[in-house]
Write an enzyme that holds these catalytic residues in place. Sequence first.
Site, PDB file in Angstrom:
ATOM      1  N   TYR A  27       0.833  -1.197   0.000  1.00 63.46           N
ATOM      2  CA  TYR A  27       0.000   0.000   0.000  1.00 63.46           C
ATOM      3  C   TYR A  27       0.875   1.256   0.000  1.00 63.46           C
ATOM      4  CZ  TYR A  27      -3.288   3.541   1.643  1.00 63.46           C
ATOM      5  OH  TYR A  27      -4.027   4.680   1.761  1.00 63.46           O
ATOM      6  N   GLU A  49     -11.948   6.160   4.253  1.00 62.47           N
ATOM      7  CA  GLU A  49     -11.364   7.051   5.273  1.00 62.47           C
ATOM      8  C   GLU A  49     -12.396   7.339   6.363  1.00 62.47           C
ATOM      9  OE1 GLU A  49      -8.295   7.783   5.658  1.00 62.47           O
ATOM     10  OE2 GLU A  49      -7.377   7.627   3.685  1.00 62.47           O
ATOM     11  N   TRP A  57      -5.651   2.219  10.010  1.00 59.56           N
ATOM     12  CA  TRP A  57      -5.826   2.076   8.563  1.00 59.56           C
ATOM     13  C   TRP A  57      -5.600   0.627   8.124  1.00 59.56           C
ATOM     14  CZ3 TRP A  57      -8.496   3.924   4.926  1.00 59.56           C
ATOM     15  CH2 TRP A  57      -8.232   3.581   3.604  1.00 59.56           C
TER      16      TRP A  57
END
Length: 191
Positions: A27, A49, A57
């Site tokens: 990522y 988000e 995350w």
Amino acid sequence: MNPDILIGADGVARCAWAGVDAEYQRYHDEEWGTPLHGDRALFEKMSLEGFQAGLSWITILRKRPRFREAFANFEPAAVADFDERDVERLMGDAGIVRNRAKIDATISNAALVTAMAPGEFDELMWSFAPQHPRSSPRTFAEIPTTTPQSEAMSKTLRKRGFRFVGPTTMYALMQSGGMVDDHVVGCWRAA
């Protein structure tokens, strides 16, 4: 050596937040900070988000494939058509974050994106990207959690009826969507 840089087993210097998890490193290397365009792609990013608020995350990243399945690949028109049966289906799906307020917000946000002309949402979001990017931060301590641009983005989106779009969440979107580059000096991705 910068403590905010981690040299991976592959010998690559990355922002230390990427750690040693292979998916997190991928990522970092391929997505975070790469300019992202398109109404669908930015709607997905905004939605994820929003779901991330209060969580890490990596939790969202690991659940992203299931999120995509559960939310019709974040096609705004499809999500905007979700009804109470879909909300109940999503609330029962252990593969996603089961938060009714966030699910409801994603559906209503999809309707707002769908009401825009094609490309308008992308244009709106990118209108808040800094015109003069700052130099790469040397440390994580130099990276803000909000900026005047993320505050303006949040205020504009809220005024239009969007939810789960606070200034911190919008700054995270700006980072992950490449509107700003917060890879620290020494990272192979730093500008």
